[in-house]
Every structure is written in C-alpha cells, then in structure tokens.
Design a protein around this motif. Structure first.
Motif, PDB file in Angstrom:
ATOM      1  N   ILE A  13       0.836  -1.204   0.000  1.00 27.78           N
ATOM      2  CA  ILE A  13       0.000   0.000   0.000  1.00 27.78           C
ATOM      3  C   ILE A  13       0.866   1.248   0.000  1.00 27.78           C
ATOM      4  O   ILE A  13       0.572   2.237  -0.691  1.00 27.78           O
ATOM      5  N   ALA A  14       1.976   1.227   0.767  1.00 21.66           N
ATOM      6  CA  ALA A  14       2.865   2.388   0.801  1.00 21.66           C
ATOM      7  C   ALA A  14       3.483   2.642  -0.571  1.00 21.66           C
ATOM      8  O   ALA A  14       3.572   3.798  -1.025  1.00 21.66           O
ATOM      9  N   PHE A  15       3.900   1.574  -1.255  1.00 20.97           N
ATOM     10  CA  PHE A  15       4.462   1.733  -2.602  1.00 20.97           C
ATOM     11  C   PHE A  15       3.429   2.320  -3.553  1.00 20.97           C
ATOM     12  O   PHE A  15       3.726   3.241  -4.325  1.00 20.97           O
ATOM     13  N   VAL A  16       2.214   1.782  -3.517  1.00 17.66           N
ATOM     14  CA  VAL A  16       1.179   2.245  -4.441  1.00 17.66           C
ATOM     15  C   VAL A  16       0.818   3.699  -4.146  1.00 17.66           C
ATOM     16  O   VAL A  16       0.675   4.519  -5.067  1.00 17.66           O
ATOM     17  N   LEU A  17       0.682   4.050  -2.870  1.00 15.48           N
ATOM     18  CA  LEU A  17       0.335   5.426  -2.522  1.00 15.48           C
ATOM     19  C   LEU A  17       1.452   6.392  -2.909  1.00 15.48           C
ATOM     20  O   LEU A  17       1.181   7.496  -3.401  1.00 15.48           O
ATOM     21  N   MET A  18       2.698   5.984  -2.687  1.00 19.24           N
ATOM     22  CA  MET A  18       3.809   6.848  -3.067  1.00 19.24           C
ATOM     23  C   MET A  18       3.847   7.048  -4.582  1.00 19.24           C
ATOM     24  O   MET A  18       4.057   8.160  -5.074  1.00 19.24           O
ATOM     25  N   THR A  19       3.631   5.963  -5.331  1.00 24.31           N
ATOM     26  CA  THR A  19       3.601   6.073  -6.792  1.00 24.31           C
ATOM     27  C   THR A  19       2.435   6.933  -7.246  1.00 24.31           C
ATOM     28  O   THR A  19       2.558   7.743  -8.171  1.00 24.31           O
ATOM     29  N   ALA A  20       1.270   6.739  -6.595  1.00 22.18           N
ATOM     30  CA  ALA A  20       0.111   7.548  -6.963  1.00 22.18           C
ATOM     31  C   ALA A  20       0.373   9.026  -6.709  1.00 22.18           C
ATOM     32  O   ALA A  20       0.014   9.886  -7.535  1.00 22.18           O
ATOM     33  N   LEU A  21       1.024   9.339  -5.595  1.00 23.84           N
ATOM     34  CA  LEU A  21       1.310  10.735  -5.270  1.00 23.84           C
ATOM     35  C   LEU A  21       2.324  11.331  -6.238  1.00 23.84           C
ATOM     36  O   LEU A  21       2.084  12.391  -6.840  1.00 23.84           O
ATOM     37  N   VAL A  22       3.466  10.632  -6.398  1.00 22.24           N
ATOM     38  CA  VAL A  22       4.523  11.161  -7.271  1.00 22.24           C
ATOM     39  C   VAL A  22       4.090  11.120  -8.732  1.00 22.24           C
ATOM     40  O   VAL A  22       4.213  12.112  -9.468  1.00 22.24           O
ATOM     41  N   GLY A  23       3.573   9.940  -9.160  1.00 19.52           N
ATOM     42  CA  GLY A  23       3.149   9.816 -10.559  1.00 19.52           C
ATOM     43  C   GLY A  23       2.003  10.745 -10.889  1.00 19.52           C
ATOM     44  O   GLY A  23       1.965  11.337 -11.973  1.00 19.52           O
ATOM     45  N   GLY A  24       1.029  10.877  -9.966  1.00 20.65           N
ATOM     46  CA  GLY A  24      -0.079  11.795 -10.213  1.00 20.65           C
ATOM     47  C   GLY A  24       0.383  13.233 -10.320  1.00 20.65           C
ATOM     48  O   GLY A  24      -0.097  13.998 -11.172  1.00 20.65           O
ATOM     49  N   THR A  25       1.342  13.623  -9.450  1.00 20.33           N
ATOM     50  CA  THR A  25       1.875  14.994  -9.514  1.00 20.33           C
ATOM     51  C   THR A  25       2.564  15.250 -10.843  1.00 20.33           C
ATOM     52  O   THR A  25       2.370  16.296 -11.480  1.00 20.33           O
TER      53      THR A  25
END
Length: 423
Positions: A13-25
């Motif tokens: 979940i931490a990996f996915v959330l970090m990717t979602a935050l960075v990738g989304g930005t």
C-alpha cells in the motif's frame, strides 16, 4: 484507529500510494505544462498572423483571407467579416470561446477604437490533447500496477526473515532448556536485534518455567511423606476399638481430606511435567467409577447443608481417562457447587462423553464468566477463604487433556458446568 493490515500489505500500500502521489503529480504537471505551452504558442501565432493581416492594404479594400482554419472579424466588417455579438466583449489578447459546439482560440487587437479578431478552430489541438491525456493516464495506471508488483516482491523479501523468526519463536521446542539461539541465524540488522531480544526473553521464560516445575515437583515430592504419616495415623486410629463414634467420624474426614490432598499433589505433578499422554496405565479410570467415588465422598457434606444431591449415573462405556486429573476436575466442580449453594439442590448428570454439574446457588453474571477461569479470580458473591484457583485448575486440566468446559446459567438460577471429555 489501529491499522490492522499485515506488514507486507502495508508495504504494498505504501508503494502504491507513493507512486500515486509522485506519478499523479508528474502527470498533472505534464498535462498542465503542455496545455500552457500550447496556449502560448498558439497565442503568439495568432497574434503574428493578425499583425500581418493589419499591415496589408486598407481594410475597406481588404481582399486577402486568413488561413483555412482561421476566421477573421473586425468592427464594421461586412458579410463573413462582421463582428458578431459574442466577439464584442472579448478582452484584448488571447482568449478561448465556444461556438456551435466547437472550441476556438481567439486573439483580439484594438486599433484606433476598432476591434479586430482572428479565430482558429482548436479541434485538432483538442484531439492532440486527448491523445496526450490518454497516454499519461495509461502510463499512470501502468506505474501503479508496476509499483504494486514491486512492492509485493520487496515485501516478500523484507518479511521473509520476520516470518521465519516468528515461526521459530512460536515453536514449542524453544521452551526446551537446550533450545538453540536464534540470533546467529540472522544478520546484524533490525531483525537480528529482534532475534537477540527474543533469545533473552525466551531464556528468562525457560528459567521461570524450570523454577516452576522444580518447585511443583519438590513440593509434590516433599508433601508425600507427611501425607503418608497422616494417612497411616488415621488408619491406626480407626482400628482402635476405644474410639468414639464422633471421633471416628472426624478421623474419617481427616482421612478423606488426606486422600484428596494426595490426589491434588499427583494432579499438580502431572501438570508440571506436561505429560498428558505419559500417564501410567494404573492411573486410568472410567467416568462412572470416578463419579461414584466422589458422590460417596461429597453426598454427606452436601446433604448435611440441607441441600438435595441428585446423582444421575449413566453407562459411560469402556472409555477410560486420566484418573487423577478427571477426579480433580469433577471434585473441584462439586466443591464449587457446594460452596456457593445455600439452598435448593446440586445435580450431577453423567453422559456418554462427559458430565454436567448444576446447582441452584448464587450464579455468575455473564460479564464475569470468562474471567472466572483465570487464576485468583472469584465471583462478586464469593464467600469463605478460597483463593479462586478451582475453576482455573479445571480449565488448565481440560486444556492439557483436550477436554472442554462450558459455563452457563442454570434454570431457574445458579450455574451449569458442562464438561466434554471427547477429544
């Protein structure tokens, strides 16, 4: 609120959330940057085209037309060049507007009070933007999927030593005196330090268990001699013809109590050794045999208290059990019923795979039932000098033998203990 997901799932979940935050930005930044650059380029292009048009011949004699994708309007223009109402309020410079379900870029220039507007259909630009949005969205979703996969693989790698350590700590052999140390199997990292801490804690636990077993064994062993002396003395006194009837009754009570203490000593010794299956063949007994002996012992005490003792035997078949432990369970439940019942009855019913002890005593509230099987816990209506160990001992014996004990309300009041001896 406590986070109850597993540690490996938390990593994913931490990996996915970090990717979602960075990738989304980054995705939003790319889209906004492309949109801004596109507006600036088109604004500059439209502004240049409008300036070139205005430098041509006089407007009244203007015969040149803009690019095929462009529309030109100005104040006082005729026909296709007329300035429509929706263009009259546009501010100078670059703007976007919608007309006839189409989107346009417009550039407005004011010269000597006259308004000149050059428009360009942006359908082609919108198609490129939609394609860009689709590419960015697909890339974003792929990055989420890859991050989830990478997080899962990394979680397995990271959690593997923790899972292995958990299995080693939970293994029953770790309580043995010569169990190997855990720390040498791990690197000198956080897991290694955790293994070293477990080694220290397990060492303390082993020593505590050893002290308990030695204490129980020593006490059990040392109590046998004085109990034998008391039992022998009772036998000699009972053989004396000069003993009065009252004294004989008292000596018989002492003898029964001595025998009960001897059985309790044997019970504690068996529990301390944890040898549920290693019981000598001569200590095996049937349920009916043990119940008959305890009924003979407890009936006078129960009836002397003014209570009715209802014993309902049954044919228990040829099944045998650990005699001392079963006698301790049944005896503690009968003692508990006798101690907490002042009027009414006590009932003992035997069945094919167990027995039921029911009384009409004070009962135990539902909120206290689970705690009643803990050591040194007594009910709210407890009386006498008991330590609250009887039901705890019953629970420990049942767990060691694979039996089960359940506590419920009796009708109309009191307690109902049901013991199932089937494994």
């Amino acid at each position: 609120m406590e986070f109850k997901q597993s540690l490996s799932r938390r990593i994913v979940i931490a990996f996915v959330l970090m990717t979602a935050l960075v990738g989304g930005t980054f995705a939003i930044g790319i889209v906004e940057t492309v949109h801004l650059v596109e507006e600036r380029l088109i604004s500059s292009e439209l502004g240049g085209d409008l300036d070139r048009l205005l430098k041509m011949e006089s407007i009244d004699e203007w015969r040149h037309r803009p690019e095929p994708s462009q529309l030109f309007h100005f104040s006082g223009g005729r026909g296709d060049f007329a300035l429509s109402e929706d263009l009259q309020n546009l501010p100078p410079g670059f703007s976007e507007l919608f007309r006839d379900n189409h989107s346009y870029y417009a550039y407005v220039h004011l010269v000597d009070g006259r308004r000149y507007v050059l428009m360009e259909d942006q359908s082609e630009f919108e198609e490129r933007e939609q394609l860009l949005f689709a590419v960015v969205l697909v890339g974003f979703l792929l990055s989420l999927g890859l991050s989830g996969l990478l997080g899962w693989l990394l979680a397995r790698k990271v959690i593997e030593p923790v899972v292995r350590l958990s299995g080693q700590v939970g293994h029953p052999d770790q309580l043995l005196e010569r169990a190997p140390q855990l720390a040498p199997d791990y690197a000198e990292d956080e897991v290694g330090r955790l293994a070293a801490s477990f080694d220290i804690t397990l060492g303390l636990l082993r020593r505590a268990l050893m002290r308990e077993r030695l204490f129980t064994s020593d006490v059990s062993h040392e109590l046998r001699t004085p109990l034998m002396v008391v039992a022998s003395s009772c036998e000699l006194l009972l053989e004396s013809p000069e003993l009065s009837a009252r004294s004989r009754t008292q000596v018989q009570r002492i003898a029964r109590a001595c025998e009960e203490m001897r059985e309790l000593v044997q019970t504690f010794l068996l529990l301390a050794r944890s040898t549920a299956d290693g019981v000598a063949a001569e200590s095996q007994a049937g349920l009916r045999e043990i119940a008959d002996g305890l009924v003979e012992q407890w009936r006078p005490l129960i009836e002397s208290k003014g209570l009715v003792f209802d014993y309902q035997p049954a044919d228990g078949g040829q099944q045998t059990y650990n005699g001392p432990l079963l006698r301790s369970v049944l005896g503690n439940l009968l003692r508990n019923a006798w101690h907490y019942t002042e009027q009414g009855r006590i009932e003992l019913r035997l069945g094919g795979s167990g027995f039921v002890v029911e009384d009409t005593g004070v009962g135990i509230p539902a909120a206290e039932r689970e705690a009643m099987f803990q050591p040194f816990v007594r009910g709210g209506a407890a009386r006498g000098e008991g330590l609250g160990l009887g039901l705890s001992l019953v629970q420990r014996i049942c767990e060691s033998q694979g039996w089960s004990v359940e506590l419920a309300d009796a009708v109309p009041r009191g307690c109902r203990f049901e013991v199932n001896l089937a494994k």
